[in-house]
Each structure stands twice: as C-alpha cells, then as structure tokens.
Design an enzyme around this catalytic site. Structure first.
Site, mmCIF file in Angstrom:
data_model
loop_
_atom_site.group_PDB
_atom_site.id
_atom_site.type_symbol
_atom_site.label_atom_id
_atom_site.label_comp_id
_atom_site.label_asym_id
_atom_site.label_seq_id
_atom_site.Cartn_x
_atom_site.Cartn_y
_atom_site.Cartn_z
ATOM 1 N N LYS A 54 46.689 -55.571 -16.089
ATOM 2 C CA LYS A 54 47.400 -54.505 -16.809
ATOM 3 C C LYS A 54 47.080 -54.555 -18.302
ATOM 4 O O LYS A 54 46.745 -53.539 -18.896
ATOM 5 C CB LYS A 54 48.915 -54.676 -16.614
ATOM 6 C CG LYS A 54 49.743 -53.788 -17.520
ATOM 7 C CD LYS A 54 51.232 -53.941 -17.282
ATOM 8 C CE LYS A 54 51.893 -55.009 -18.116
ATOM 9 N NZ LYS A 54 52.116 -54.690 -19.527
ATOM 10 N N ASN A 55 47.174 -55.750 -18.879
ATOM 11 C CA ASN A 55 47.035 -55.826 -20.332
ATOM 12 C C ASN A 55 45.612 -55.668 -20.826
ATOM 13 O O ASN A 55 45.369 -55.618 -22.032
ATOM 14 C CB ASN A 55 47.631 -57.144 -20.854
ATOM 15 C CG ASN A 55 49.156 -57.115 -20.818
ATOM 16 O OD1 ASN A 55 49.755 -56.077 -20.532
ATOM 17 N ND2 ASN A 55 49.774 -58.248 -21.105
ATOM 18 N N ARG A 85 55.779 -49.632 -24.795
ATOM 19 C CA ARG A 85 55.427 -49.962 -26.182
ATOM 20 C C ARG A 85 53.922 -49.948 -26.414
ATOM 21 O O ARG A 85 53.452 -49.643 -27.503
ATOM 22 C CB ARG A 85 55.947 -51.358 -26.518
ATOM 23 C CG ARG A 85 57.422 -51.470 -26.694
ATOM 24 C CD ARG A 85 57.772 -52.886 -27.085
ATOM 25 N NE ARG A 85 56.875 -53.392 -28.128
ATOM 26 C CZ ARG A 85 57.024 -53.149 -29.412
ATOM 27 N NH1 ARG A 85 58.033 -52.465 -29.842
ATOM 28 N NH2 ARG A 85 56.150 -53.623 -30.294
ATOM 29 N N CYS A 106 62.936 -53.607 -28.368
ATOM 30 C CA CYS A 106 62.826 -53.639 -26.917
ATOM 31 C C CYS A 106 63.608 -54.828 -26.426
ATOM 32 O O CYS A 106 64.105 -55.632 -27.214
ATOM 33 C CB CYS A 106 61.372 -53.698 -26.466
ATOM 34 S SG CYS A 106 60.644 -55.293 -26.673
ATOM 35 N N ARG A 115 59.982 -56.894 -31.923
ATOM 36 C CA ARG A 115 58.577 -56.517 -31.734
ATOM 37 C C ARG A 115 58.103 -55.413 -32.679
ATOM 38 O O ARG A 115 57.785 -54.300 -32.251
ATOM 39 C CB ARG A 115 58.325 -56.089 -30.285
ATOM 40 C CG ARG A 115 58.424 -57.245 -29.327
ATOM 41 C CD ARG A 115 58.231 -56.796 -27.920
ATOM 42 N NE ARG A 115 56.875 -56.940 -27.438
ATOM 43 C CZ ARG A 115 56.525 -56.712 -26.180
ATOM 44 N NH1 ARG A 115 57.406 -56.321 -25.307
ATOM 45 N NH2 ARG A 115 55.277 -56.869 -25.789
ATOM 46 N N ASP A 134 54.034 -64.780 -21.134
ATOM 47 C CA ASP A 134 54.237 -63.945 -19.948
ATOM 48 C C ASP A 134 54.395 -64.751 -18.655
ATOM 49 O O ASP A 134 54.623 -64.176 -17.587
ATOM 50 C CB ASP A 134 53.078 -62.938 -19.800
ATOM 51 C CG ASP A 134 53.215 -61.779 -20.774
ATOM 52 O OD1 ASP A 134 54.271 -61.669 -21.427
ATOM 53 O OD2 ASP A 134 52.269 -60.980 -20.878
ATOM 54 N N VAL A 174 56.926 -67.367 -28.936
ATOM 55 C CA VAL A 174 56.275 -66.091 -29.263
ATOM 56 C C VAL A 174 57.295 -64.978 -29.492
ATOM 57 O O VAL A 174 57.197 -64.220 -30.459
ATOM 58 C CB VAL A 174 55.260 -65.697 -28.160
ATOM 59 C CG1 VAL A 174 54.599 -64.361 -28.476
ATOM 60 C CG2 VAL A 174 54.215 -66.782 -27.989
ATOM 61 N N ARG A 191 56.238 -51.613 -13.353
ATOM 62 C CA ARG A 191 55.406 -51.394 -14.541
ATOM 63 C C ARG A 191 54.205 -52.337 -14.522
ATOM 64 O O ARG A 191 53.153 -51.987 -15.077
ATOM 65 C CB ARG A 191 56.216 -51.672 -15.806
ATOM 66 C CG ARG A 191 57.222 -50.600 -16.138
ATOM 67 C CD ARG A 191 57.812 -50.859 -17.508
ATOM 68 N NE ARG A 191 56.761 -51.292 -18.399
ATOM 69 C CZ ARG A 191 56.880 -52.194 -19.356
ATOM 70 N NH1 ARG A 191 58.036 -52.748 -19.593
ATOM 71 N NH2 ARG A 191 55.849 -52.534 -20.110
HETATM 72 C C1 UD1 Z 1 51.140 -58.394 -25.755
HETATM 73 C C2 UD1 Z 1 51.245 -58.209 -24.269
HETATM 74 C C3 UD1 Z 1 52.502 -58.890 -23.731
HETATM 75 C C4 UD1 Z 1 52.541 -60.358 -24.171
HETATM 76 C C5 UD1 Z 1 52.313 -60.478 -25.680
HETATM 77 C C6 UD1 Z 1 52.169 -61.920 -26.147
HETATM 78 C C7 UD1 Z 1 50.123 -56.104 -23.894
HETATM 79 C C8 UD1 Z 1 50.228 -54.672 -23.521
HETATM 80 N N1 UD1 Z 1 51.264 -56.799 -23.966
HETATM 81 O O1 UD1 Z 1 52.277 -57.754 -26.339
HETATM 82 O O2 UD1 Z 1 52.492 -58.814 -22.316
HETATM 83 O O3 UD1 Z 1 53.801 -60.907 -23.875
HETATM 84 O O4 UD1 Z 1 51.128 -59.772 -26.064
HETATM 85 O O5 UD1 Z 1 51.139 -62.545 -25.467
HETATM 86 O O6 UD1 Z 1 49.045 -56.628 -24.062
HETATM 87 N N2 UD1 Z 1 54.553 -59.096 -34.197
HETATM 88 C C9 UD1 Z 1 54.938 -58.771 -35.481
HETATM 89 N N3 UD1 Z 1 54.363 -57.677 -36.071
HETATM 90 C C10 UD1 Z 1 53.427 -56.907 -35.459
HETATM 91 C C11 UD1 Z 1 53.033 -57.263 -34.154
HETATM 92 C C12 UD1 Z 1 53.621 -58.366 -33.556
HETATM 93 O O7 UD1 Z 1 55.790 -59.434 -36.086
HETATM 94 O O8 UD1 Z 1 52.942 -55.924 -36.046
HETATM 95 C C13 UD1 Z 1 55.172 -60.276 -33.539
HETATM 96 C C14 UD1 Z 1 55.980 -59.912 -32.288
HETATM 97 O O9 UD1 Z 1 57.297 -59.525 -32.613
HETATM 98 C C15 UD1 Z 1 55.924 -61.204 -31.498
HETATM 99 C C16 UD1 Z 1 54.530 -61.756 -31.841
HETATM 100 O O10 UD1 Z 1 54.124 -61.080 -33.029
HETATM 101 O O11 UD1 Z 1 56.905 -62.103 -31.955
HETATM 102 C C17 UD1 Z 1 53.490 -61.546 -30.770
HETATM 103 O O12 UD1 Z 1 53.532 -60.199 -30.330
HETATM 104 P P1 UD1 Z 1 52.242 -59.404 -29.838
HETATM 105 O O13 UD1 Z 1 51.137 -60.356 -29.550
HETATM 106 O O14 UD1 Z 1 51.982 -58.306 -30.799
HETATM 107 O O15 UD1 Z 1 52.765 -58.779 -28.492
HETATM 108 P P2 UD1 Z 1 52.291 -57.415 -27.892
HETATM 109 O O16 UD1 Z 1 50.900 -57.153 -28.351
HETATM 110 O O17 UD1 Z 1 53.321 -56.376 -28.101
#
Ligand code: UD1
Length: 421
Positions: A22-23, A93, A117, A122, A308, A330, A400
């Site tokens: 999926k990701n 998201r 969320c 996030r 995950d 995380v 999902r």
């Molecule tokens: C992706 C994955 C999700 C997985 C996560 C961490 C997809 C579609 N989803 O989510 O399944 O759990 O990676 O491996 O690929 N953060 C910030 N600012 C930002 C972006 C992120 O502070 O602009 C923080 C987030 O709140 C979190 C951390 O960074 O604490 C990691 O998040 P991130 O790697 O961005 O998760 P996703 O990409 O949303």
C-alpha cells in the site's frame, strides 16, 4: 459498518500470497501525475486507500483503466484541475502526496490540509517547508494549501525529522525542478526506494537511492513510453501474517514477499521463538505449537523496527511468556489498541510512550472497536489467539490497508467471517 466475527483458538497453517505494498502504491500512483505518457502499474493491492487515490486522480481529470488483476493503466495527459478536495483528503492523509507532483508539473496545487488523525497530530510542515525552499509560494487559507511555482528550483534540503511521505513529496517535486536537489536526512523506507526506482524508470535522475541523502538532478519532463512497473510486496502485511501464525502456535509460508525489507521484524520473531526460513521471495515461520516468548521492541525509522508493526507485536506479547516492553518513538498516541486488548484480558500498562506487556495465559473474546489501520490488525490477531468470539467493529480501517484479510486468514484455517452492516 461491516464487522469481523472471529472465533479464536485455531492453530493457523498454510500458504498465502502477499499483496503489493500500500505505502508504495500510493506514492507511485501520485507520481503518475508527473508523467507526460500513460504508465502501467502492476501488483497494485485491492484496498480502499487505492480506490480513494484513483477517485482523487479521477477528479483531477486523470484517465485510468483497471483490469481484473489490478494492473492499472494511468494517463495523466489531460488534467482538468489541480485540486485535492477535503472530503477525500480527510479519509486518507496520504492524499497530500499529490502536492509535490502537481506543483512540479503544472505549477500549482490546491490540496486540503489533512488535519489531525487518530495516531497523533501528524503535521505536514516539513513537506511545505521543503517546497518553499524550492521556490514555491505556499499559503494556507480556508483549510487548503495553495502552492504555486513557475518552476521549482533545486536546492539543499535538510529534513528536520525523518518523514516518509515528506521525503516522497519532495523527491517527486525535485524530479522536474531546475538544477539539483539534495534531500538530507531522507527516509530510507523500502517504499521510498520503490518510488525512486519508479521515478528513474520514468526518466528522473535520482542518485543515493536507499540512503539518507538523495540527489536529484531535475529534468524538463518525464515521458518514458510504455512503462510498466510492478509495486513491491507489502512488508507490513507480510509481518502481520507472520504474527498470525506465531500468535496461534502455527506455521505459514508467505509467497511474493520481500525478505530483505523485514530484517528487524524477523529478528524479533526469531527472538520470540519462531523458526524462520527465507528464500528470495518467500518466508516460512513455524512455531511448532509453542507459545511465543515476550519481546521488547523500539520503533524508529527504517531499517529499525517499523511503527506499523508495533500494535501487532503488542498483541503477540499479550499472550507470550514473560514481559515485553514496547517503546513507540515515531508517533504519539499510537496505543489505542491497548485499551481494547485490556478488554480481552490483556495485562498491559501504559507509561507515556511505553507499553509494558505481561503475557497472560489466555485472552478472551469480546466486542472491540478498530481505531486505526494497524491497531485494527492487532485486534484481529489478538482475537485469533483468544478463547471464544471477538466482534471487531469499524473494520473500514482494516479495509484501507489489508487486501481481503478474512479470505486470507480463512485460507490459513482461521474461523473468521465478515458481517455486513
Ligand atoms: C508513513 C506511512 C505510515 C507509517 C509512517 C512512519 C504512508 C502512506 N504512510 O506515514 O504507514 O506509519 O510513514 O513509518 O507511507 N512529521 C512532522 N512534520 C511533517 C511530517 C511528519 O512533524 O511534515 C512527524 C510525524 O508527526 C511523525 C513523524 O514525523 O511523528 C513521522 O511521520 P511520517 O514519516 O511523515 O509519516 P507518514 O509519512 O504520514
């Protein structure tokens, strides 16, 4: 809302084919917005998030054809508008992934702000900050991100925190920028790597793939003809079915799996007492009827233990021998499954970002509520090991991200049935 009714206690055994990731599929489908030519994507998982992504692309005017094997031919030659509306973004998201490609190719994008969320705030500040540094004019108004740029400019980006979709958004944007972009402290998740390989096949010039410094030399356009790309297998789905076997003392062979993306997970399963054998595209796990031993895990960006898989290991520890300590680094607030497992008799104590799990002799079935994707999967796992029946409500979260979960678990001998609303 559909529910899953599970009668626990069966020792699972058999073979399964793992679906596409999926990701990886989500960013790769978003990346098709960058292509001047139609592209064909294979091994796409049959999931609700994929349907949402296709709906999102369709609203923009992208044409696509999906065949019965989930090969998707995408043609983004004609785009009518560059907007991702609230009603789609709020359900997924990852819709934010269209921001980078739209801006890079069409010079503008209007994407609804995802908001909070269930598993924490996030934010997307790192995505927006990176695009601004590349010269985009970004405004947040009326709940939407409006981004404009004639042509993005390559620059050096040092990400404040490792972010998977943030790295992907900036990587996609950089492929069409003028000059060279360096993304430092980039996420190294295998799905980021899969996206980068796809982009290079499309004509991008990305170096450093699989490392935390990506170097992207911008090109004028991405226009490879007749490109077909196979999405990598889903490592989280793989890990979840390995635990389904482990938690029931069973045995499973998973085919079309990517063993090399699962080191941290396989290490922990071996530590829990599982016998694991791997080939290039298959994994077998055998518990020989034994109860697992509790394991301690600490989540962190790849190649460390994936967040995950945290909830699923919490389920495993709930019935294991001994005490396992889970530390989530995380995401904040990613323990919603714990309360539900406690209702099934689990002995888990939460102390800020740590869950201390003392294994119990048995869990008992109960009505429980799914709260997010991986939490839901962990409740299904707990239910497989529990005595009696568990009714998991709100399983749209599971749909999902898990392709035909009840069929796959039934194939392994589980007693599981979907109850339509
Ligand atoms: C992706 C994955 C999700 C997985 C996560 C961490 C997809 C579609 N989803 O989510 O399944 O759990 O990676 O491996 O690929 N953060 C910030 N600012 C930002 C972006 C992120 O502070 O602009 C923080 C987030 O709140 C979190 C951390 O960074 O604490 C990691 O998040 P991130 O790697 O961005 O998760 P996703 O990409 O949303």
């Amino acid at each position: 809302m559909d529910k899953l009714l599970i009668t626990g206690g069966q020792r699972l055994s058999g073979e399964l084919r793992i679906s596409g990731a999926k990701n990886a599929a989500l960013p790769i489908l978003a990346a098709t917005l960058l292509s001047e030519k139609p592209v064909s994507i294979g091994n796409v998982p049959h999931l609700h998030d994929i349907t949402t992504t296709l709906e999102l692309l369709g609203r923009m005017g992208v044409q696509f054809v999906v065949d019965e094997k989930m090969n998707i031919e995408v043609d983004s030659g004609t785009i009518a508008n560059c907007e991702a509306p609230y009603e789609l973004v709020r359900t997924m998201r990852a819709s934010i992934l269209v921001l980078g490609p739209l801006l890079a190719r069409f010079g503008e994008a209007r994407v609804s702000l995802p908001g909070g969320c269930a598993i924490g705030t996030r934010p997307v500040d790192i995505h927006l900050d990176g695009l601004s540094k590349m010269g985009a004019d970004i405004r947040v108004e009326g709940g939407f991100i409006h981004a404009r740029a004639k042509r993005l400019k390559g620059c050096r980006l040092v990400l404040e925190q490792v972010t998977v979709t943030g790295t992907e958004n900036l990587l996609m944007a950089a492929t069409l920028a003028s000059g060279t972009t360096y993304i430092e402290n980039a996420a190294k998740e295998p799905e980021v790597t899969d996206l980068a390989h796809f982009l290079n096949k499309l004509g991008a010039r990305i170096k450093g793939i699989g490392t935390d410094i990506l170097e992207i030399e911008g090109v004028e356009k991405l226009d490879t003809e007749n490109l077909h790309y196979q999405i990598m297998p889903d490592r989280i789905e793989t890990g979840t079915y390995l635990i389904a076997a482990a938690i029931t003392g069973g045995r499973v062979k998973l085919k079309n799996a990517r063993t090399d993306t699962l080191d941290a997970v396989l290490d922990k399963l071996s530590e829990a007492g599982a016998d694991i054998t791997t080939g290039t595209d298959w994994i077998t796990l055998d518990m020989h009827g034994r109860k697992p031993k509790a394991v301690s895990v600490r989540t962190a960006p790849y190649p460390a233990f994936p967040t995950d898989m945290q909830a699923q290991f919490t389920a495993l520890n709930a019935i294991a021998e001994g005490v396992g300590i889970i530390t989530e680094t995380v995401f904040e607030n990613r323990y919603m499954h714990v309360q539900e497992m406690q209702r099934m008799g689990a002995n888990i104590r939460l102390e800020s970002n740590t869950a201390i799990c003392t294994g119990v002799a048995r869990l008992t079935g109960a009505p429980v509520m799914a709260t997010d994707l991986r939490a839901s999967a962990s409740l299904v796992l707990a239910a497989l090991a529990a005595e009696g029946q568990t009714l998991v409500d709100r399983i749209y979260h599971i749909d999902r991200g898990y392709d035909h979960i009840e069929e796959k678990l039934s194939q392994l001998g589980a007693t599981i049935r979907r109850i339509p609303r």
